[in-house]
Design a protein around this motif. Structure first.
Motif, PDB file in Angstrom:
ATOM      1  N   LYS A   1       8.438 -18.231  24.380  1.00  0.00           N
ATOM      2  CA  LYS A   1       7.236 -18.609  24.079  1.00  0.00           C
ATOM      3  C   LYS A   1       7.426 -20.272  24.257  1.00  0.00           C
ATOM      4  O   LYS A   1       6.402 -20.915  24.664  1.00  0.00           O
ATOM      5  CB  LYS A   1       6.642 -18.273  22.698  1.00  0.00           C
ATOM      6  CG  LYS A   1       5.571 -18.671  22.344  1.00  0.00           C
ATOM      7  CD  LYS A   1       5.216 -18.306  20.912  1.00  0.00           C
ATOM      8  CE  LYS A   1       3.920 -19.265  20.239  1.00  0.00           C
ATOM      9  NZ  LYS A   1       4.145 -19.851  19.229  1.00  0.00           N
TER      10      LYS A   1
ATOM     11  N   ALA B   1       5.326 -11.706  26.329  1.00  0.00           N
ATOM     12  CA  ALA B   1       5.529 -13.279  26.696  1.00  0.00           C
ATOM     13  C   ALA B   1       4.119 -13.988  26.467  1.00  0.00           C
ATOM     14  O   ALA B   1       4.371 -15.194  25.989  1.00  0.00           O
ATOM     15  CB  ALA B   1       6.482 -13.415  27.860  1.00  0.00           C
ATOM     16  N   ASP B   2       3.321 -13.575  27.288  1.00  0.00           N
ATOM     17  CA  ASP B   2       2.086 -14.235  27.294  1.00  0.00           C
ATOM     18  C   ASP B   2       1.232 -14.168  25.929  1.00  0.00           C
ATOM     19  O   ASP B   2       0.507 -15.280  25.758  1.00  0.00           O
ATOM     20  CB  ASP B   2       1.137 -13.472  28.389  1.00  0.00           C
ATOM     21  CG  ASP B   2       1.853 -13.954  29.714  1.00  0.00           C
ATOM     22  OD1 ASP B   2       2.419 -14.888  30.062  1.00  0.00           O
ATOM     23  OD2 ASP B   2       1.534 -13.079  30.702  1.00  0.00           O
ATOM     24  N   ASN B   3       1.394 -13.329  25.173  1.00  0.00           N
ATOM     25  CA  ASN B   3       0.675 -12.946  24.052  1.00  0.00           C
ATOM     26  C   ASN B   3       1.665 -12.726  22.752  1.00  0.00           C
ATOM     27  O   ASN B   3       1.675 -11.309  22.447  1.00  0.00           O
ATOM     28  CB  ASN B   3      -0.503 -11.905  24.217  1.00  0.00           C
ATOM     29  CG  ASN B   3      -1.334 -11.715  22.807  1.00  0.00           C
ATOM     30  OD1 ASN B   3      -1.093 -12.736  21.825  1.00  0.00           O
ATOM     31  ND2 ASN B   3      -1.887 -10.640  22.804  1.00  0.00           N
ATOM     32  N   PRO B   4       2.319 -13.615  22.015  1.00  0.00           N
ATOM     33  CA  PRO B   4       3.261 -13.415  21.349  1.00  0.00           C
ATOM     34  C   PRO B   4       2.721 -13.013  19.981  1.00  0.00           C
ATOM     35  O   PRO B   4       3.589 -12.936  18.847  1.00  0.00           O
ATOM     36  CB  PRO B   4       4.098 -14.743  21.302  1.00  0.00           C
ATOM     37  CG  PRO B   4       3.275 -15.709  21.600  1.00  0.00           C
ATOM     38  CD  PRO B   4       2.337 -15.087  22.517  1.00  0.00           C
TER      39      PRO B   4
ATOM     40  N   ARG C   1      11.724 -13.965  21.465  1.00  0.00           N
ATOM     41  CA  ARG C   1      10.175 -14.098  21.396  1.00  0.00           C
ATOM     42  C   ARG C   1       9.838 -15.608  21.477  1.00  0.00           C
ATOM     43  O   ARG C   1       9.230 -16.313  22.324  1.00  0.00           O
ATOM     44  CB  ARG C   1       9.554 -13.453  20.349  1.00  0.00           C
ATOM     45  CG  ARG C   1       8.098 -13.415  20.577  1.00  0.00           C
ATOM     46  CD  ARG C   1       7.391 -12.194  19.777  1.00  0.00           C
ATOM     47  NE  ARG C   1       7.688 -12.579  18.515  1.00  0.00           N
ATOM     48  CZ  ARG C   1       6.876 -13.571  17.762  1.00  0.00           C
ATOM     49  NH1 ARG C   1       6.131 -14.366  18.353  1.00  0.00           N
ATOM     50  NH2 ARG C   1       7.029 -13.857  16.528  1.00  0.00           N
ATOM     51  N   HIS C   2      10.444 -16.360  20.283  1.00  0.00           N
ATOM     52  CA  HIS C   2      10.121 -17.618  19.976  1.00  0.00           C
ATOM     53  C   HIS C   2      10.574 -18.507  21.192  1.00  0.00           C
ATOM     54  O   HIS C   2       9.960 -19.583  21.752  1.00  0.00           O
ATOM     55  CB  HIS C   2      10.626 -18.470  18.510  1.00  0.00           C
ATOM     56  CG  HIS C   2       9.661 -17.679  17.590  1.00  0.00           C
ATOM     57  ND1 HIS C   2       8.500 -18.175  17.339  1.00  0.00           N
ATOM     58  CD2 HIS C   2       9.797 -16.716  16.838  1.00  0.00           C
ATOM     59  CE1 HIS C   2       7.639 -17.402  16.304  1.00  0.00           C
ATOM     60  NE2 HIS C   2       8.931 -16.783  16.030  1.00  0.00           N
TER      61      HIS C   2
ATOM     62  N   GLU D   1       4.986 -22.261  26.873  1.00  0.00           N
ATOM     63  CA  GLU D   1       3.949 -23.406  26.509  1.00  0.00           C
ATOM     64  C   GLU D   1       4.536 -24.709  27.113  1.00  0.00           C
ATOM     65  O   GLU D   1       3.526 -25.434  27.346  1.00  0.00           O
ATOM     66  CB  GLU D   1       3.989 -23.266  24.607  1.00  0.00           C
ATOM     67  CG  GLU D   1       3.286 -22.150  24.348  1.00  0.00           C
ATOM     68  CD  GLU D   1       3.122 -22.162  22.746  1.00  0.00           C
ATOM     69  OE1 GLU D   1       4.199 -22.923  22.065  1.00  0.00           O
ATOM     70  OE2 GLU D   1       2.728 -21.293  22.222  1.00  0.00           O
TER      71      GLU D   1
END
Length: 195
Positions: A147, A127-130, A143-144, A151
């Motif tokens: 994210k 989640a922090d680094n997709p 994932r999107h 953000e």
């Protein structure tokens, strides 16, 4: 419901026995002085032995009080524990977003970022680094979605130790002591219990 079996009937009888011996149990709502929206999400990986589908579950709180909960078998088989947790996390985020919209419709705008607690470190890392495309290709839409919410600082996903993960009782078999501790943390009380 469409094809009940002996196992289903045994589960129903177990639930009815629990309810019979706990007539005074319920959720106690208290004033905590805030309307923060928080959630706990968890999933078991391939927990169903017949089809290897995972079960995801979440609890959500508004103002420190339990308002919604859900436990449901996932529609597809997950290829990893992170994938199962990630799907569960997406459902938990949808629920707290719905609660936020409901509160705003009632005239209460949450002042703090909503928190969804997760006990799976690799899921939080994704989640922090997709940018880990090889590991996340099969959960691309979730994932999107996650994210975007991270953000925009609508949601944060803090880590919680597995021992403090409330949603475990929705996805795993737990010992009676942990189950009772979780009920207390969820705000359950027994009005007939001796003081």
């Amino acid at each position: 419901m469409h094809s009940p079996s002996v196992d289903h009937m045994a589960a129903v009888m177990h639930i009815l026995a629990y309810l019979k011996f706990a007539p005074g149990k319920g959720v106690l709502y208290q004033k905590h002085g805030h309307l923060n929206v928080e959630g706990f999400t968890d999933a078991d990986w391939a927990g169903n032995v017949s089809d290897r589908r995972s079960t995801s579950g979440y609890f959500t709180f508004v103002g420190g009080n339990l308002v919604t909960w859900r436990s449901k078998k996932q529609k597809v088989v997950s290829r990893s524990s992170a994938e199962a947790e990630y799907r569960g996390m997406a459902h938990g985020i949808c629920e707290i977003l719905w609660l936020r919209k409901l509160l705003e419709g009632l005239g209460f705008k949450p002042k703090e970022i909503m928190r969804l607690y997760c006990d799976n470190q690799s899921t939080r890392d994704i989640a922090d680094n997709p940018v880990q495309y090889d590991r996340t290709k099969h959960v691309e839409v979730d994932r999107h979605f996650i994210k975007e919410k991270l953000e925009r600082k609508i949601v944060s996903i803090p880590f919680v130790k597995s021992e403090e993960q409330l949603a475990d009782v929705l996805t795993h078999a737990v010992c009676s002591r942990k189950f009772e501790d979780s009920l207390v943390k969820l705000g359950m009380c027994d009005i007939y219990a001796p003081t």
